[in-house]
Write a protein that holds these residues in place. Structure first.
Motif, PDB file in Angstrom:
ATOM      1  N   ARG A   1      -7.493 123.085  16.002  1.00 25.86           N
ATOM      2  CA  ARG A   1      -8.576 122.032  15.925  1.00 25.86           C
ATOM      3  C   ARG A   1      -9.699 122.505  16.918  1.00 25.86           C
ATOM      4  O   ARG A   1     -10.929 122.399  16.642  1.00 25.86           O
ATOM      5  CB  ARG A   1      -8.320 120.764  16.152  1.00 25.86           C
TER       6      ARG A   1
ATOM      7  N   GLN B   1     -13.605 123.423  16.117  1.00 29.25           N
ATOM      8  CA  GLN B   1     -14.824 122.718  16.643  1.00 29.25           C
ATOM      9  C   GLN B   1     -15.870 123.739  17.174  1.00 29.25           C
ATOM     10  O   GLN B   1     -16.872 123.333  17.647  1.00 29.25           O
ATOM     11  CB  GLN B   1     -14.553 121.658  17.763  1.00 29.25           C
TER      12      GLN B   1
ATOM     13  N   ASP C   1     -20.254 124.935  13.239  1.00 26.92           N
ATOM     14  CA  ASP C   1     -19.929 123.321  13.669  1.00 26.92           C
ATOM     15  C   ASP C   1     -21.134 123.024  14.745  1.00 26.92           C
ATOM     16  O   ASP C   1     -21.513 122.381  15.082  1.00 26.92           O
ATOM     17  CB  ASP C   1     -18.826 122.978  14.035  1.00 26.92           C
TER      18      ASP C   1
ATOM     19  N   TYR D   1     -10.486 122.334   5.437  1.00 26.93           N
ATOM     20  CA  TYR D   1     -12.045 122.704   5.752  1.00 26.93           C
ATOM     21  C   TYR D   1     -12.626 123.778   4.997  1.00 26.93           C
ATOM     22  O   TYR D   1     -13.739 123.976   4.909  1.00 26.93           O
ATOM     23  CB  TYR D   1     -12.187 122.877   7.311  1.00 26.93           C
TER      24      TYR D   1
ATOM     25  N   LEU E   1     -15.758 118.701   9.640  1.00 28.64           N
ATOM     26  CA  LEU E   1     -14.530 118.216  10.466  1.00 28.64           C
ATOM     27  C   LEU E   1     -14.710 116.861  11.055  1.00 28.64           C
ATOM     28  O   LEU E   1     -13.678 116.278  11.374  1.00 28.64           O
ATOM     29  CB  LEU E   1     -14.729 119.055  11.794  1.00 28.64           C
ATOM     30  N   GLY E   2     -15.708 116.216  10.952  1.00 30.69           N
ATOM     31  CA  GLY E   2     -15.821 114.731  11.111  1.00 30.69           C
ATOM     32  C   GLY E   2     -16.949 114.172  10.524  1.00 30.69           C
ATOM     33  O   GLY E   2     -17.411 114.772   9.626  1.00 30.69           O
ATOM     34  N   GLU E   3     -17.536 113.076  11.035  1.00 28.71           N
ATOM     35  CA  GLU E   3     -18.712 112.207  10.219  1.00 28.71           C
ATOM     36  C   GLU E   3     -19.873 112.430  11.043  1.00 28.71           C
ATOM     37  O   GLU E   3     -21.002 111.765  10.633  1.00 28.71           O
ATOM     38  CB  GLU E   3     -18.114 110.889  10.287  1.00 28.71           C
ATOM     39  N   ASP E   4     -20.172 113.610  11.847  1.00 27.87           N
ATOM     40  CA  ASP E   4     -21.425 113.697  12.502  1.00 27.87           C
ATOM     41  C   ASP E   4     -22.578 113.868  11.822  1.00 27.87           C
ATOM     42  O   ASP E   4     -23.782 113.537  12.198  1.00 27.87           O
ATOM     43  CB  ASP E   4     -21.118 114.656  13.678  1.00 27.87           C
TER      44      ASP E   4
ATOM     45  N   HIS F   1     -12.334 104.022   4.375  1.00 23.58           N
ATOM     46  CA  HIS F   1     -11.604 105.020   4.645  1.00 23.58           C
ATOM     47  C   HIS F   1     -10.093 104.515   4.577  1.00 23.58           C
ATOM     48  O   HIS F   1      -9.847 103.720   5.071  1.00 23.58           O
ATOM     49  CB  HIS F   1     -11.736 105.948   5.887  1.00 23.58           C
TER      50      HIS F   1
ATOM     51  N   ASP G   1      -5.710 108.911   2.525  1.00 24.21           N
ATOM     52  CA  ASP G   1      -6.723 109.899   3.016  1.00 24.21           C
ATOM     53  C   ASP G   1      -8.003 109.995   2.002  1.00 24.21           C
ATOM     54  O   ASP G   1      -8.222 111.026   1.484  1.00 24.21           O
ATOM     55  CB  ASP G   1      -6.086 111.187   3.209  1.00 24.21           C
TER      56      ASP G   1
END
Length: 168
Positions: free
Chosen positions: A7, A11, A16, A74, A89-92, A127, A132
């Motif tokens: 992970r 990142q 990313d 991913y 990878l996330g909600e950013d 969520h 998931d």
């Protein structure tokens, strides 16, 4: 732990740290124009919510990669261009989907939330950890309606996620 190391490497990769944030910033500059074109001549919140939903489920705009061949969760292979889908990878960076044109429920939910917010709608992302899965709810006339552009579903009964899918 091996999963933590993998992970961290993900990142740190170039997409990313450099590409996705820059793409999100560029797309954000065009967001208001896009939303105004989508909801042009629409007056009610329900109509706005539906127009955004209809735009998102149009295969000419976006490709849902759910159930496509994955290297991991991913990086996804597709049978049509762009052939490789890079998921978040996330909600950013919720506007990444506007550029990549492909994603699954999380990307769809994040983008719907951004588009709906830009249309002055009150929206929240949901969520479900057990399955998931991500979707959104929009406040229309004092009531929350479900919008799930990745399934696609617009305003199903509230019981849909519990009764029809055997979820608690």
């Amino acid at each position: 732990d091996l999963h933590r190391l993998i992970r961290r490497q993900r990142q740190m990769c170039i997409r990313d740290r450099y590409i996705i944030p820059n793409v999100d910033e560029v797309e954000r500059k065009n967001l208001e124009l896009l939303v105004s074109n989508i909801v042009e001549n629409v007056t009610t919140d329900l109509e706005k919510a539906r127009k955004i939903y209809e735009w998102m489920i149009n295969p000419a705009h976006l490709t849902n990669v759910y159930r496509s061949y994955k290297i991991d969760n991913y990086i996804v292979f597709m049978l049509k261009p762009p052939f490789i889908c890079l998921r978040l990878l996330g909600e950013d960076y919720p506007l990444w989907l506007l550029h990549s044109k492909c994603g699954a429920c999380m990307e769809y939910s994040l983008l719907y939330r951004e588009l709906a917010s830009a249309a002055n709608l009150t929206v929240r992302s949901i969520h479900d950890l057990g399955e998931d899965h991500n979707w959104d709810e929009v406040l229309v006339d004092g009531k929350w309606i479900i919008v799930d552009p990745s399934w696609p579903l617009f305003n199903p009964p509230i019981s849909f996620y519990e009764v029809n899918r055997s979820l608690n």
